[in-house]
Design a protein around this motif. Structure first.
Motif, short mmCIF file in Angstrom:
data_model
loop_
_atom_site.label_atom_id
_atom_site.label_comp_id
_atom_site.label_asym_id
_atom_site.label_seq_id
_atom_site.Cartn_x
_atom_site.Cartn_y
_atom_site.Cartn_z
N UNK A 100 0.85 -1.19 0.00
CA UNK A 100 0.00 0.00 0.00
C UNK A 100 0.89 1.24 0.00
N UNK A 101 0.41 2.32 -0.64
CA UNK A 101 1.19 3.54 -0.72
C UNK A 101 0.35 4.74 -0.29
N UNK A 102 1.04 5.83 0.06
CA UNK A 102 0.39 7.01 0.65
C UNK A 102 1.09 8.28 0.14
N UNK A 103 0.33 9.37 0.11
CA UNK A 103 0.93 10.67 -0.17
C UNK A 103 1.52 11.24 1.11
N UNK A 104 2.71 11.83 1.01
CA UNK A 104 3.35 12.44 2.17
C UNK A 104 4.11 13.69 1.74
N UNK A 105 4.03 14.73 2.58
CA UNK A 105 4.83 15.93 2.39
C UNK A 105 5.31 16.40 3.75
N UNK A 106 6.53 16.92 3.77
CA UNK A 106 7.10 17.46 5.01
C UNK A 106 7.76 18.80 4.69
N UNK A 107 7.59 19.75 5.56
CA UNK A 107 8.21 21.06 5.35
C UNK A 107 9.74 20.94 5.37
N UNK A 108 10.24 20.01 6.15
CA UNK A 108 11.69 19.85 6.30
C UNK A 108 12.15 18.46 5.87
N UNK A 109 13.42 18.37 5.51
CA UNK A 109 14.01 17.06 5.19
C UNK A 109 13.90 16.16 6.41
N UNK A 110 13.47 14.92 6.20
CA UNK A 110 13.31 14.00 7.32
C UNK A 110 13.70 12.58 6.92
N UNK A 111 14.25 11.86 7.91
CA UNK A 111 14.43 10.42 7.77
C UNK A 111 13.21 9.73 8.36
N UNK A 112 12.68 8.76 7.66
CA UNK A 112 11.49 8.05 8.11
C UNK A 112 11.88 6.63 8.48
N UNK A 113 11.43 6.19 9.64
CA UNK A 113 11.77 4.85 10.11
C UNK A 113 10.52 4.13 10.59
N UNK A 114 10.38 2.89 10.18
CA UNK A 114 9.28 2.04 10.62
C UNK A 114 9.88 0.73 11.11
N UNK A 115 9.50 0.32 12.29
CA UNK A 115 9.98 -0.96 12.81
C UNK A 115 9.08 -2.07 12.30
N UNK A 116 9.70 -3.08 11.72
CA UNK A 116 8.89 -4.17 11.18
C UNK A 116 9.75 -5.31 10.67
N UNK A 117 9.11 -6.19 9.92
CA UNK A 117 9.78 -7.36 9.35
C UNK A 117 9.73 -7.28 7.83
N UNK A 118 10.89 -7.33 7.21
CA UNK A 118 10.92 -7.39 5.75
C UNK A 118 10.27 -8.69 5.28
#
Length: 259
Positions: A100-118
């Motif tokens: 599944x995919x989503x639209x995302x925008x951030x005012x500032x540069x950001x690293x995104x992290x999600x904990x999970x299982x590949x």
């Protein structure tokens, strides 16, 4: 404990999940900051998350939801509109899931992290395509090349057709890729992605259109090891079913802009 002879699975823990027996990892990508439509990104995360609450995952690095700092939307195929993350019911309707995919925008540069299982890239992945447009992502933490995988589409779960030739869906995807002319004006928003010549990347999101009147099955199958999918052991079935329980997989973005 798995008893292959008597086909019995037993365990003694207070809470059982995939994360009870497997070590979660950090699925990580980044987003460039911006405040205009062309600064949006379609994102996906290639794995089964520890927490399916998308907002709970994103706020860890983006901070509390604030539509002057960052925004997130999901596409509702039933109404052909977008739903923003801060709207009632978003969490239940749009969980964080592989494919599944989503639209995302951030005012500032950001690293995104999600904990999970590949998801094991040597095993098939199965998801759902709804009628009309779908925001989809690569479920694996590696690129999908048609040299290594088949992407199959089915309306009944029995007869499957290649995405390259089926009439049930488009034979290509769309990637959000705004292009400007020499004066800085947007001249195109999307680039067509032909899976036969271009790999589908992890963490990216795409549009895929279904022409069928009800849900379709999309199956991504490695070109090696297919027999293991057809006849999995009981222990593999347990993991497969647990993972499958987490699965579910317009062409315009006017009106979605962070002021």
């Amino acid at each position: 404990m798995v008893d292959e002879v008597n086909k019995v699975i037993s365990f003694r823990v207070e809470h059982f999940s995939l994360f009870t027996v497997l070590e979660p990892e950090e699925l990580e990508t980044n987003i460039d900051g911006g405040i205009y439509q062309e600064n949006y990104r379609i994102i996906s995360f290639p794995g089964n998350p520890d927490d399916s609450d998308l907002e709970a995952n994103l706020t860890q690095t983006l901070g509390p939801y604030d539509d002057t700092q960052w925004r997130c939307f999901a596409y509702d195929y039933k109404s052909d509109t977008y739903m923003e993350m801060n709207e009632s019911g978003f969490k239940e309707r749009f969980p964080l899931e592989p494919g599944r995919a989503y639209w995302l925008i951030s005012r500032n540069d950001k690293d995104l992290k999600v904990k999970g299982l590949s998801i094991d890239p040597t095993k098939p992945f199965e998801g759902v395509l709804h009628p009309g447009w779908n925001m989809v992502g690569n479920p694996y933490n590696k690129s999908i090349s048609m040299e290594d995988y088949d992407i199959l589409i089915s309306s009944d779960g029995v007869h499957f057709e290649s995405i390259l030739t089926t009439s049930l869906t488009d034979n290509y995807l769309y990637r959000f890729d705004p292009q400007k002319d020499s004066d800085g004006n947007i001249i195109s928003w999307y680039t067509m992605v032909d899976p036969s010549v271009e790999s589908i990347q992890p963490y990216e999101g795409y549009w895929l259109r279904s022409y069928y009147g009800s849900d379709l099955i999309v199956r991504i199958v490695p070109k090696t090891g297919q027999s293991a999918y057809l006849k999995p052991s009981i222990s593999k079935k347990l993991i497969y079913l647990a993972r499958r329980s987490l699965m579910r997989l317009t062409d315009a973005i006017g009106g979605i802009c962070m002021a």
